[in-house]
Write a protein that holds these residues in place. Structure first.
Motif, PDB file in Angstrom:
ATOM      1  N   ASP A   1       4.568   7.168  -8.117  1.00  0.00           N
ATOM      2  CA  ASP A   1       4.449   6.398  -6.728  1.00  0.00           C
ATOM      3  C   ASP A   1       3.312   5.265  -7.187  1.00  0.00           C
ATOM      4  O   ASP A   1       2.431   5.575  -8.025  1.00  0.00           O
ATOM      5  N   ASN A   2       3.679   4.098  -6.607  1.00  0.00           N
ATOM      6  CA  ASN A   2       2.615   2.910  -6.689  1.00  0.00           C
ATOM      7  C   ASN A   2       2.939   1.739  -5.913  1.00  0.00           C
ATOM      8  O   ASN A   2       3.907   2.028  -5.181  1.00  0.00           O
ATOM      9  N   GLY A   3       1.921   1.114  -5.819  1.00  0.00           N
ATOM     10  CA  GLY A   3       1.832   0.203  -4.474  1.00  0.00           C
ATOM     11  C   GLY A   3       2.497  -1.193  -5.124  1.00  0.00           C
ATOM     12  O   GLY A   3       3.295  -1.707  -4.040  1.00  0.00           O
ATOM     13  N   ALA A   4       3.012  -1.439  -6.256  1.00  0.00           N
ATOM     14  CA  ALA A   4       3.761  -2.478  -6.630  1.00  0.00           C
ATOM     15  C   ALA A   4       5.029  -2.327  -6.226  1.00  0.00           C
ATOM     16  O   ALA A   4       5.994  -3.283  -5.728  1.00  0.00           O
ATOM     17  N   MET A   5       5.900  -1.374  -6.020  1.00  0.00           N
ATOM     18  CA  MET A   5       7.144  -1.018  -5.578  1.00  0.00           C
ATOM     19  C   MET A   5       7.105  -1.291  -4.095  1.00  0.00           C
ATOM     20  O   MET A   5       8.172  -1.653  -3.511  1.00  0.00           O
ATOM     21  N   ILE A   6       6.137  -1.020  -3.559  1.00  0.00           N
ATOM     22  CA  ILE A   6       6.180  -1.288  -1.896  1.00  0.00           C
ATOM     23  C   ILE A   6       5.774  -2.743  -1.654  1.00  0.00           C
ATOM     24  O   ILE A   6       6.508  -3.174  -0.732  1.00  0.00           O
ATOM     25  N   ILE A  63       0.786  -1.080  -0.065  1.00  0.00           N
ATOM     26  CA  ILE A  63       0.000  -0.051  -0.116  1.00  0.00           C
ATOM     27  C   ILE A  63       0.869   1.268  -0.091  1.00  0.00           C
ATOM     28  O   ILE A  63       1.714   1.368   0.777  1.00  0.00           O
ATOM     29  N   GLU A  64       0.579   2.020  -1.048  1.00  0.00           N
ATOM     30  CA  GLU A  64       1.391   3.443  -1.076  1.00  0.00           C
ATOM     31  C   GLU A  64       0.340   4.644  -0.870  1.00  0.00           C
ATOM     32  O   GLU A  64      -0.798   4.636  -1.243  1.00  0.00           O
ATOM     33  N   SER A  65       0.710   5.623   0.068  1.00  0.00           N
ATOM     34  CA  SER A  65      -0.069   6.764   0.157  1.00  0.00           C
ATOM     35  C   SER A  65       0.820   7.794   0.968  1.00  0.00           C
ATOM     36  O   SER A  65       0.179   8.649   1.732  1.00  0.00           O
ATOM     37  N   THR A  66       2.103   8.153   0.304  1.00  0.00           N
ATOM     38  CA  THR A  66       2.978   9.120   1.099  1.00  0.00           C
ATOM     39  C   THR A  66       2.520  10.438   0.666  1.00  0.00           C
ATOM     40  O   THR A  66       2.650  11.411   1.343  1.00  0.00           O
ATOM     41  N   ALA A  67       1.877  10.752  -0.634  1.00  0.00           N
ATOM     42  CA  ALA A  67       1.585  12.056  -0.901  1.00  0.00           C
ATOM     43  C   ALA A  67       0.269  11.861  -1.771  1.00  0.00           C
ATOM     44  O   ALA A  67      -0.663  11.909  -1.094  1.00  0.00           O
ATOM     45  N   HIS A  68       0.250  12.203  -3.097  1.00  0.00           N
ATOM     46  CA  HIS A  68      -0.903  12.602  -3.716  1.00  0.00           C
ATOM     47  C   HIS A  68      -1.288  11.231  -4.475  1.00  0.00           C
ATOM     48  O   HIS A  68      -2.640  11.274  -4.839  1.00  0.00           O
ATOM     49  N   THR A  69      -0.746  10.045  -4.347  1.00  0.00           N
ATOM     50  CA  THR A  69      -1.240   8.969  -4.945  1.00  0.00           C
ATOM     51  C   THR A  69      -1.532   7.834  -3.895  1.00  0.00           C
ATOM     52  O   THR A  69      -0.738   7.352  -3.013  1.00  0.00           O
ATOM     53  N   ALA A  70      -2.862   7.387  -3.817  1.00  0.00           N
ATOM     54  CA  ALA A  70      -3.070   6.221  -3.124  1.00  0.00           C
ATOM     55  C   ALA A  70      -3.102   5.020  -4.299  1.00  0.00           C
ATOM     56  O   ALA A  70      -3.679   5.061  -5.239  1.00  0.00           O
ATOM     57  N   SER A  71      -2.201   4.029  -3.873  1.00  0.00           N
ATOM     58  CA  SER A  71      -2.081   2.783  -4.615  1.00  0.00           C
ATOM     59  C   SER A  71      -1.905   1.411  -3.924  1.00  0.00           C
ATOM     60  O   SER A  71      -1.339   1.549  -2.994  1.00  0.00           O
ATOM     61  N   VAL A  72      -2.636   0.318  -4.566  1.00  0.00           N
ATOM     62  CA  VAL A  72      -2.413  -0.701  -3.997  1.00  0.00           C
ATOM     63  C   VAL A  72      -1.855  -1.698  -5.055  1.00  0.00           C
ATOM     64  O   VAL A  72      -2.310  -2.010  -6.251  1.00  0.00           O
ATOM     65  N   GLY A  73      -0.709  -2.523  -4.747  1.00  0.00           N
ATOM     66  CA  GLY A  73      -0.084  -3.368  -5.853  1.00  0.00           C
ATOM     67  C   GLY A  73       0.060  -4.721  -5.261  1.00  0.00           C
ATOM     68  O   GLY A  73       0.291  -5.041  -3.945  1.00  0.00           O
ATOM     69  N   GLY A 112      11.522   7.172  -9.647  1.00  0.00           N
ATOM     70  CA  GLY A 112      10.911   8.510  -9.169  1.00  0.00           C
ATOM     71  C   GLY A 112      10.052   8.770 -10.329  1.00  0.00           C
ATOM     72  O   GLY A 112      10.374   8.797 -11.376  1.00  0.00           O
ATOM     73  N   GLY A 113       9.059   9.912  -9.743  1.00  0.00           N
ATOM     74  CA  GLY A 113       8.072  10.495 -11.205  1.00  0.00           C
ATOM     75  C   GLY A 113       8.687  11.180 -12.121  1.00  0.00           C
ATOM     76  O   GLY A 113       8.443  11.039 -13.298  1.00  0.00           O
ATOM     77  N   VAL A 114       9.888  11.718 -11.813  1.00  0.00           N
ATOM     78  CA  VAL A 114      10.448  12.772 -12.945  1.00  0.00           C
ATOM     79  C   VAL A 114      11.257  11.847 -13.860  1.00  0.00           C
ATOM     80  O   VAL A 114      11.623  12.301 -14.928  1.00  0.00           O
ATOM     81  N   ALA A 115      11.590  10.595 -13.116  1.00  0.00           N
ATOM     82  CA  ALA A 115      12.438   9.611 -14.309  1.00  0.00           C
ATOM     83  C   ALA A 115      11.389   9.398 -15.673  1.00  0.00           C
ATOM     84  O   ALA A 115      11.626   8.577 -16.446  1.00  0.00           O
ATOM     85  N   CYS A 116      10.045   9.870 -15.534  1.00  0.00           N
ATOM     86  CA  CYS A 116       9.134   9.502 -16.725  1.00  0.00           C
ATOM     87  C   CYS A 116       9.545  10.176 -17.795  1.00  0.00           C
ATOM     88  O   CYS A 116       9.091   9.860 -18.956  1.00  0.00           O
ATOM     89  N   ASN A 117      10.286  11.308 -17.558  1.00  0.00           N
ATOM     90  CA  ASN A 117      10.380  12.565 -18.584  1.00  0.00           C
ATOM     91  C   ASN A 117      11.518  11.957 -19.662  1.00  0.00           C
ATOM     92  O   ASN A 117      12.546  11.570 -19.173  1.00  0.00           O
ATOM     93  N   GLU A 118      11.179  12.151 -20.889  1.00  0.00           N
ATOM     94  CA  GLU A 118      11.979  11.731 -21.983  1.00  0.00           C
ATOM     95  C   GLU A 118      13.202  12.541 -22.042  1.00  0.00           C
ATOM     96  O   GLU A 118      14.238  11.709 -22.533  1.00  0.00           O
ATOM     97  N   ARG A 119      13.074  13.857 -21.726  1.00  0.00           N
ATOM     98  CA  ARG A 119      14.285  14.500 -21.974  1.00  0.00           C
ATOM     99  C   ARG A 119      15.422  14.065 -21.024  1.00  0.00           C
ATOM    100  O   ARG A 119      16.831  13.914 -21.256  1.00  0.00           O
ATOM    101  N   LEU A 120      14.960  13.857 -19.684  1.00  0.00           N
ATOM    102  CA  LEU A 120      15.765  13.494 -18.548  1.00  0.00           C
ATOM    103  C   LEU A 120      16.481  11.967 -19.125  1.00  0.00           C
ATOM    104  O   LEU A 120      17.528  11.897 -18.897  1.00  0.00           O
ATOM    105  N   ARG A 121      15.610  11.242 -19.488  1.00  0.00           N
ATOM    106  CA  ARG A 121      16.037   9.832 -19.731  1.00  0.00           C
ATOM    107  C   ARG A 121      17.067  10.000 -21.081  1.00  0.00           C
ATOM    108  O   ARG A 121      18.224   9.069 -20.857  1.00  0.00           O
TER     109      ARG A 121
END
Ligand code: ATP
Ligand code: FE2
Length: 328
Positions: free
Chosen positions: A286-291, A6-16, A253-262
């Motif tokens: 943020d996702n429950g699977a990583m937890i 279960i992930e719930s640290t900030a904006h995202t609630a997620s279960v993996g 982390g979420g910013v790792a979604c970014n194509e330019r950064l990648r």
């Protein structure tokens, strides 16, 4: 073995729900999106309380797993917003007691790192963890993940979010700025704050908002910000690689979604003869699977807590968490 996380640290609630080979059997997420401004912790927590029970059911359904087949319940213990963390921890405690399964505390930052590491297939890479609240260059050493460099003020994602709201947009800013930057052409000079292996973003935030007030087109601002901020992250990552005598980098982390950064990190790493890996976007944010996956690693190493000892730790740091699964 199957772990529910279960992930719930900030904006995202997620279960993996994840098995012992890091296969994601089921994932269900719901993001709190404020109509105006940034995240209000209590409103985000109320959102999580509302959606989490349904997300548990959805994740179980998607995984085709019955509650009796879940071997352990893992949850994000910190760092994060107190009220949000408590929402997820409460659901995890209830499930652990009802299903009579061990309760496994997980550090959110270590979870970003572990899911990226297992998917990369790399045994001991350097990690660039770039998210909303955190920006760290991390390497494993003697029982802990060590922070070699980090932000001295705000996380790069929070910087992008604040900036986008200042430019008239809504949360989250990172993906919107990425789209806006695609049509930008002119590169404006912005404060480039690298201090050894650390970075800072508040000067760039002030300077960009000042350019905006003077009428500089938004796509050019987005393009300039991405170029400058991601060059800073690429530079500190390269410095850490050079110091550690390493070649390979994993992004998380979420910013790792970014194509330019990648792209920028990949070009730097490949130039050094190494490998760069970034997880699929659904597992960068943020996702429950990583937890659940980090819960697996911890549980196998004998980590669990009793409910009375399972208080959340809003300020828990990456380099203070013991990682017994990596020992030896
Ligand atoms: P943490 O608690 O790990 O510090 P977090 O709780 O903020 O992070 P994440 O989901 O890991 O959550 O990251 C969210 C951040 O990622 C937001 O700031 C968002 O703007 C940013 N982000 C998401 N997609 C992109 C993108 N394509 N480009 C840049 N930033 C992005
Ligand atoms: Fe995160």
């Amino acid at each position: 073995m199957v772990v529910l996380g279960i992930e719930s640290t900030a904006h995202t609630a997620s279960v993996g729900i994840v098995d012992e080979r890091a296969e994601v059997l089921g994932l269900a997420s719901d993001m709190y999106r404020p109509a105006l401004g940034g995240i209000h912790p209590r409103e985000a927590a109320n959102h999580h309380v509302e959606v989490l029970p349904g997300l548990v059911e959805q994740a179980l359904e998607r995984a085709r797993v019955r509650p009796s087949e879940v071997d352990a319940v893992a949850f994000s213990q910190g760092p994060g917003l107190g009220p949000c963390l408590r929402a997820g921890a409460t659901v995890a405690r209830v499930l652990s007691l009802a299903w009579k399964r061990p309760l496994v505390p997980v550090n959110h930052c270590v979870a970003h790192v572990e899911i990226a590491r297992v998917l990369s297939g790399l045994d001991d890479p350097l990690l660039l963890y770039a998210s909303g609240g955190n920006t760290q260059v991390i390497a494993y050493g003697r029982g802990r993940y060590r922070v070699l460099g980090e932000t001295l003020d705000i996380g790069v994602g929070n910087f992008l979010d604040k900036l986008w709201i200042g430019l008239g947009g809504t949360f989250p800013g990172g993906p919107a700025l990425e789209a806006e930057a695609r049509t930008g052409t002119e590169l404006h000079a912005l404060p480039y704050s690298v201090h050894g292996m650390d970075v800072a973003f508040s000067g760039m935030l002030t300077a960009t908002l000042a350019l905006h007030a003077k009428g500089t087109p938004r796509p050019d601002l987005a393009y300039s910000v991405e170029t400058t901020a991601y060059a800073m992250l690429t530079e500190i990552t390269e410095r850490a690689l050079a110091h550690r005598g390493r070649n390979s980098v994993v992004l998380g982390g979420g910013v790792a979604c970014n194509e330019r950064l990648r792209g920028m990190v990949r070009a730097m790493v490949e130039g050094r003869g190494g490998t760069m890996f970034a997880p699929p976007r659904s597992l960068c944010v943020d996702n429950g699977a990583m937890i659940a996956w980090t819960g697996h690693l911890a549980h196998r190493a004998g980590v669990s807590v009793d409910v009375p000892d399972s208080a959340v730790l809003p300020r828990q740091r990456t380099d203070l968490v013991s990682t017994p699964w990596r020992a030896g």
